[in-house]
Design an enzyme around this catalytic site. Structure first.
Site, PDB file in Angstrom:
ATOM      1  N   GLU A   1      -2.148   4.712  15.451  1.00  4.13           N
ATOM      2  CA  GLU A   1      -1.127   3.893  14.808  1.00  4.13           C
ATOM      3  C   GLU A   1       0.245   4.523  15.064  1.00  4.13           C
ATOM      4  OE1 GLU A   1      -0.822   3.920  10.388  1.00  4.13           O
ATOM      5  OE2 GLU A   1      -0.812   1.746  10.615  1.00  4.13           O
TER       6      GLU A   1
ATOM      7  N   GLY B   1      -1.194   3.932   2.281  1.00  2.39           N
ATOM      8  CA  GLY B   1      -0.435   4.885   3.091  1.00  2.39           C
ATOM      9  C   GLY B   1      -1.239   5.348   4.287  1.00  2.39           C
TER      10      GLY B   1
ATOM     11  N   GLU C   1      -5.997   1.646   1.047  1.00  2.00           N
ATOM     12  CA  GLU C   1      -5.472   0.747   2.079  1.00  2.00           C
ATOM     13  C   GLU C   1      -4.715   1.598   3.069  1.00  2.00           C
ATOM     14  OE1 GLU C   1      -3.470  -2.859   1.071  1.00  2.00           O
ATOM     15  OE2 GLU C   1      -4.066  -2.504  -1.000  1.00  2.00           O
TER      16      GLU C   1
ATOM     17  N   THR D   1      -3.260  11.243   4.298  1.00  2.00           N
ATOM     18  CA  THR D   1      -3.014  11.351   2.858  1.00  2.00           C
ATOM     19  C   THR D   1      -4.128  10.657   2.085  1.00  2.00           C
ATOM     20  OG1 THR D   1      -0.648  11.484   3.275  1.00  2.00           O
ATOM     21  CG2 THR D   1      -1.305  10.994   1.035  1.00  2.00           C
ATOM     22  N   GLY D   2      -4.617   9.527   2.606  1.00  2.00           N
ATOM     23  CA  GLY D   2      -5.731   8.831   1.966  1.00  2.00           C
ATOM     24  C   GLY D   2      -6.954   9.723   1.836  1.00  2.00           C
TER      25      GLY D   2
ATOM     26  N   GLU E   1       8.919   8.371  -2.200  1.00  2.00           N
ATOM     27  CA  GLU E   1      10.184   9.076  -2.455  1.00  2.00           C
ATOM     28  C   GLU E   1      11.348   8.442  -1.697  1.00  2.00           C
ATOM     29  OE1 GLU E   1       7.273  10.137  -1.383  1.00  2.00           O
ATOM     30  OE2 GLU E   1       7.392  12.038  -0.288  1.00  2.00           O
TER      31      GLU E   1
ATOM     32  N   LYS F   1       3.471   5.517  -8.735  1.00  2.00           N
ATOM     33  CA  LYS F   1       4.329   6.493  -8.043  1.00  2.00           C
ATOM     34  C   LYS F   1       4.842   5.836  -6.769  1.00  2.00           C
ATOM     35  CE  LYS F   1       4.511   9.432  -5.163  1.00  2.00           C
ATOM     36  NZ  LYS F   1       5.529   9.292  -4.086  1.00  2.00           N
TER      37      LYS F   1
ATOM     38  N   CYS G   1       1.323  -1.949   7.887  1.00  2.00           N
ATOM     39  CA  CYS G   1      -0.047  -1.484   8.139  1.00  2.00           C
ATOM     40  C   CYS G   1      -0.821  -2.520   8.927  1.00  2.00           C
ATOM     41  CB  CYS G   1      -0.760  -1.141   6.839  1.00  2.00           C
ATOM     42  SG  CYS G   1      -0.720  -2.463   5.632  1.00  2.00           S
TER      43      CYS G   1
HETATM   44  P1  NAI Z   1       1.960   9.015   3.277  1.00  2.00           P
HETATM   45  O1  NAI Z   1       0.618   8.390   3.325  1.00  2.00           O
HETATM   46  O2  NAI Z   1       2.008  10.493   3.178  1.00  2.00           O
HETATM   47  O3  NAI Z   1       2.795   8.404   2.036  1.00  2.00           O
HETATM   48  C1  NAI Z   1       2.424   7.257   1.307  1.00  2.00           C
HETATM   49  C2  NAI Z   1       2.527   7.528  -0.183  1.00  2.00           C
HETATM   50  O4  NAI Z   1       1.652   8.596  -0.533  1.00  2.00           O
HETATM   51  C3  NAI Z   1       3.922   7.968  -0.670  1.00  2.00           C
HETATM   52  O5  NAI Z   1       4.171   7.423  -1.948  1.00  2.00           O
HETATM   53  C4  NAI Z   1       3.770   9.485  -0.779  1.00  2.00           C
HETATM   54  O6  NAI Z   1       4.664  10.069  -1.694  1.00  2.00           O
HETATM   55  C5  NAI Z   1       2.351   9.597  -1.286  1.00  2.00           C
HETATM   56  N1  NAI Z   1       1.700  10.888  -1.062  1.00  2.00           N
HETATM   57  C6  NAI Z   1       1.932  11.789  -0.084  1.00  2.00           C
HETATM   58  N2  NAI Z   1       1.119  12.860  -0.220  1.00  2.00           N
HETATM   59  C7  NAI Z   1       0.366  12.638  -1.315  1.00  2.00           C
HETATM   60  C8  NAI Z   1      -0.679  13.356  -1.963  1.00  2.00           C
HETATM   61  N3  NAI Z   1      -1.082  14.550  -1.528  1.00  2.00           N
HETATM   62  N4  NAI Z   1      -1.258  12.813  -3.054  1.00  2.00           N
HETATM   63  C9  NAI Z   1      -0.873  11.615  -3.514  1.00  2.00           C
HETATM   64  N5  NAI Z   1       0.108  10.881  -2.944  1.00  2.00           N
HETATM   65  C10 NAI Z   1       0.716  11.379  -1.851  1.00  2.00           C
HETATM   66  O7  NAI Z   1       2.743   8.489   4.539  1.00  2.00           O
HETATM   67  P2  NAI Z   1       4.132   8.981   5.196  1.00  2.00           P
HETATM   68  O8  NAI Z   1       4.136  10.454   5.387  1.00  2.00           O
HETATM   69  O9  NAI Z   1       5.232   8.381   4.450  1.00  2.00           O
HETATM   70  O10 NAI Z   1       4.011   8.288   6.634  1.00  2.00           O
HETATM   71  C11 NAI Z   1       3.145   8.834   7.626  1.00  2.00           C
HETATM   72  C12 NAI Z   1       2.410   7.748   8.372  1.00  2.00           C
HETATM   73  O11 NAI Z   1       1.612   7.020   7.463  1.00  2.00           O
HETATM   74  C13 NAI Z   1       3.263   6.690   9.024  1.00  2.00           C
HETATM   75  O12 NAI Z   1       3.682   7.110  10.281  1.00  2.00           O
HETATM   76  C14 NAI Z   1       2.320   5.531   9.092  1.00  2.00           C
HETATM   77  O13 NAI Z   1       1.530   5.619  10.263  1.00  2.00           O
HETATM   78  C15 NAI Z   1       1.431   5.695   7.900  1.00  2.00           C
HETATM   79  N6  NAI Z   1       1.794   4.797   6.791  1.00  2.00           N
HETATM   80  C16 NAI Z   1       0.995   3.721   6.553  1.00  2.00           C
HETATM   81  C17 NAI Z   1       1.317   2.830   5.553  1.00  2.00           C
HETATM   82  C18 NAI Z   1       0.479   1.637   5.280  1.00  2.00           C
HETATM   83  O14 NAI Z   1       0.980   0.643   4.788  1.00  2.00           O
HETATM   84  N7  NAI Z   1      -0.820   1.680   5.510  1.00  2.00           N
HETATM   85  C19 NAI Z   1       2.526   2.981   4.750  1.00  2.00           C
HETATM   86  C20 NAI Z   1       3.269   4.194   5.026  1.00  2.00           C
HETATM   87  C21 NAI Z   1       2.899   5.045   6.036  1.00  2.00           C
END
Ligand code: NAI
Ligand code: MG
Length: 497
Positions: free
Chosen positions: A401, A245, A267, A249-250, A195, A192, A301
């Site tokens: 972060e 992510g 991660e 959400t993790g 988006e 997945k 990250c």
């Molecule tokens: P997010 O963690 O919500 O999104 C990452 C992925 O998780 C996307 O594919 C999203 O569709 C999916 N996702 C969202 N909710 C989910 C759920 N309930 N179950 C399964 N999958 C789900 O991150 P977001 O909202 O895009 O960004 C928020 C913050 O996250 C950023 O400000 C940043 O600090 C951090 N982030 C960290 C990343 C990393 O590489 N460690 C990458 C992206 C964001």
């Protein structure tokens, strides 16, 4: 390659988009529309405009994809030798290299990142597929000395159906670093993408199919986190989850995984320190810190988002960093300007809110600290390269972060204080140090809690080096042979003879 790249860039300039982008989910070997018929728009962060539509999946599409992956698990794929799996991955590596220009331009258009960075990502993906192609037939088990009457050995088996949730900052490379080892191990997958950035993952799925992957082995469902992501990680038909992510959400994914006792690699984020000691090569440190925080506009990250500098060298280092940051011109990723956009308006607002709060709390902004007015850079979503001197360790500026081009600075009296500062957040993803004193560098490597340590070169390494975090940065490892083993389950077999 350069001619093709130029043509693609001109097509984007002329039309605002590219012809021939995938539009459906990739399930059971072909592109399909959502069961609901719904679509969503993807935006070009460099212009702030939508450029293409793609299927918006939900639980029904996830169901179809998981069913395809489950049935592929016992199909022709399961009868291929590991070497034959490796050959498919090697063909894929070559095909990606042939399509590198298109992958890079699409990645830039969809994520915003500078074209040269996208090209670097694609080169890394070519290498990742070659690496795991070579590893597919080298998943050795062990044999255990149990005495004269027994033979004991271990077998690495594919874990089954692997689910992968990919973020928007490194769409293609994050997808590939899960897909390549999972396929090498003999798993099937449902991926997945975020988006905000679905296209290169969909393109990769089609290309792997061309390379010989049987139907249903790799499925991609586009859609939002709450609609498609949540349905995928809660699905009883998956055996393993790789999530990259945010921490919040993790944690949600971890709770969902608990329901079916699904294996999990997380991660998550970081607030990674770059320590600069007074005896360093200052030129190398300046280059290293600039790359650590301003590459991909800080949306990494493992960004080096905290500069921890020894007092004796703080002023000259900060003077040079401020000068270099001010010279970075914001611009569209395809123009390969000094710094690219922030991926979404939501992320831009988060970055701005962090810095505004820090300013109001008395932290000193040395440069930047503002959204770039859209008219200055073609309507896109940009934040000025920012450097902020932190008041104290407890301030959220040091602890949280930000995920944008914002460098936090902590000035410390000596090496011991630098180590303490490096360890002073709840994250433990990466840590870097610049010094000519290798005994100290190694002491740093042994005493700082982090998944990876960089000595005198930030982001050093590549696909062979395992990558992942400790504490709030998550657990489990991607890349390297450790990444391959995370897609295996270990079986012990003992025979009485
Ligand atoms: P997010 O963690 O919500 O999104 C990452 C992925 O998780 C996307 O594919 C999203 O569709 C999916 N996702 C969202 N909710 C989910 C759920 N309930 N179950 C399964 N999958 C789900 O991150 P977001 O909202 O895009 O960004 C928020 C913050 O996250 C950023 O400000 C940043 O600090 C951090 N982030 C960290 C990343 C990393 O590489 N460690 C990458 C992206 C964001
Ligand atoms: Mg996009």
């Amino acid at each position: 390659m350069t001619v093709e790249r130029q043509q693609l860039i001109e097509e984007v300039r002329r039309t605002g988009t590219l012809a021939g982008l995938p539009r459906g989910h990739f399930i059971a070997g072909r592109f399909v529309a959502s069961a609901s018929g719904r679509e969503m728009e993807s935006f070009d962060p460099g212009s702030g405009k939508p450029f293409a539509k793609v299927a918006a999946g939900d639980a029904e599409d996830v169901d179809r994809a998981v069913a395809a992956a489950r049935s592929a698990l016992s199909g022709p794929w399961s009868r291929l030798s590991p070497a034959a799996r490796g050959e498919i991955l090697m063909r894929a590596s070559r095909l990606i290299a042939e399509c590198a220009a298109r992958f890079a331009v699409v990645e830039t258009l969809d994520s915003g990142k500078r074209l040269s960075e996208a090209e670097g990502d694609v080169a890394g993906v070519v290498r990742a597929f070659a690496y795991y192609a070579g590893a597919a037939d080298k998943l050795h088990g062990d044999s255990m000395p149990l005495g004269p009457d027994h033979v004991g050995l271990t077998i690495e088996e594919p874990v089954g159906v692997a689910a992968q949730i990919v973020p928007w900052n490194y769409p293609l490379s994050t997808a590939a670093r899960g897909i390549a080892p999972a396929l090498a191990a003999g798993c099937t997958l449902v991926v997945k993408p975020a988006e905000q950035t679905p296209f290169t993952t969909l393109m990769l799925a089609e290309l792997l199919h061309q390379a010989g992957l049987p139907d249903g082995v790799l499925n991609v469902v586009a859609g939002t986190g709450p609609e498609a992501g949540a349905a995928l990680v809660a699905h009883p038909g998956i055996d393993h989850i790789t999530f990259t992510g945010s921490v919040a959400t993790g944690q949600r994914v971890m709770r969902a995984a608990a329901e079916h006792v699904t294996r999990l690699v997380l991660e998550l984020g970081g607030k990674s320190p770059v320590v600069v000691l007074a005896d360093c090569d200052l030129d190398a440190a300046v280059d290293g810190v600039m790359e650590a925080i301003f590459e991909n506009a800080g949306q990494i990250c493992s960004a080096g988002s905290r500069l921890v500098v020894e007092e004796a060298i703080a002023q000259p280092l900060l003077d040079r960093l401020v000068g270099r940051a001010q010279a970075l011109r914001p611009g569209h990723g395809l123009s390969d300007a000094g710094i690219g956009p922030i991926n979404s308006p939501a992320q831009l607002a988060r970055v701005a809110a962090h810095v505004d709060r820090a300013r109001a709390a008395g932290n000193r902004i040395l440069t930047g600290g503002a959204v770039v007015p859209p008219e200055e850079c073609g309507g896109g979503w940009f934040y000025r390269p920012t450097i902020v001197l932190a008041r104290d360790t407890a301030d959220p500026l040091v602890q949280k972060e930000i995920f944008g081009p914002v460098l936090t600075v902590q000035i410390v009296p000596d090496f011991e204080a630098a180590v303490a500062a490096a360890n002073a957040t709840s994250y433990a993803l990466v840590a870097g140090i610049y010094t000519r004193d290798h005994a100290r560098a190694w002491r740093f490597a042994r005493t700082v809690d982090a998944g990876q340590i960089y000595i005198n070169e930030f982001f050093a390494g590549g696909v062979a080096m395992p990558f992942g975090g400790n504490r709030k940065s998550g657990f489990g490892r991607a890349k390297g042979m450790a990444g391959l083993r995370s897609y295996c389950k270990l079986k012990s077999v003992v025979a009485r003879i």
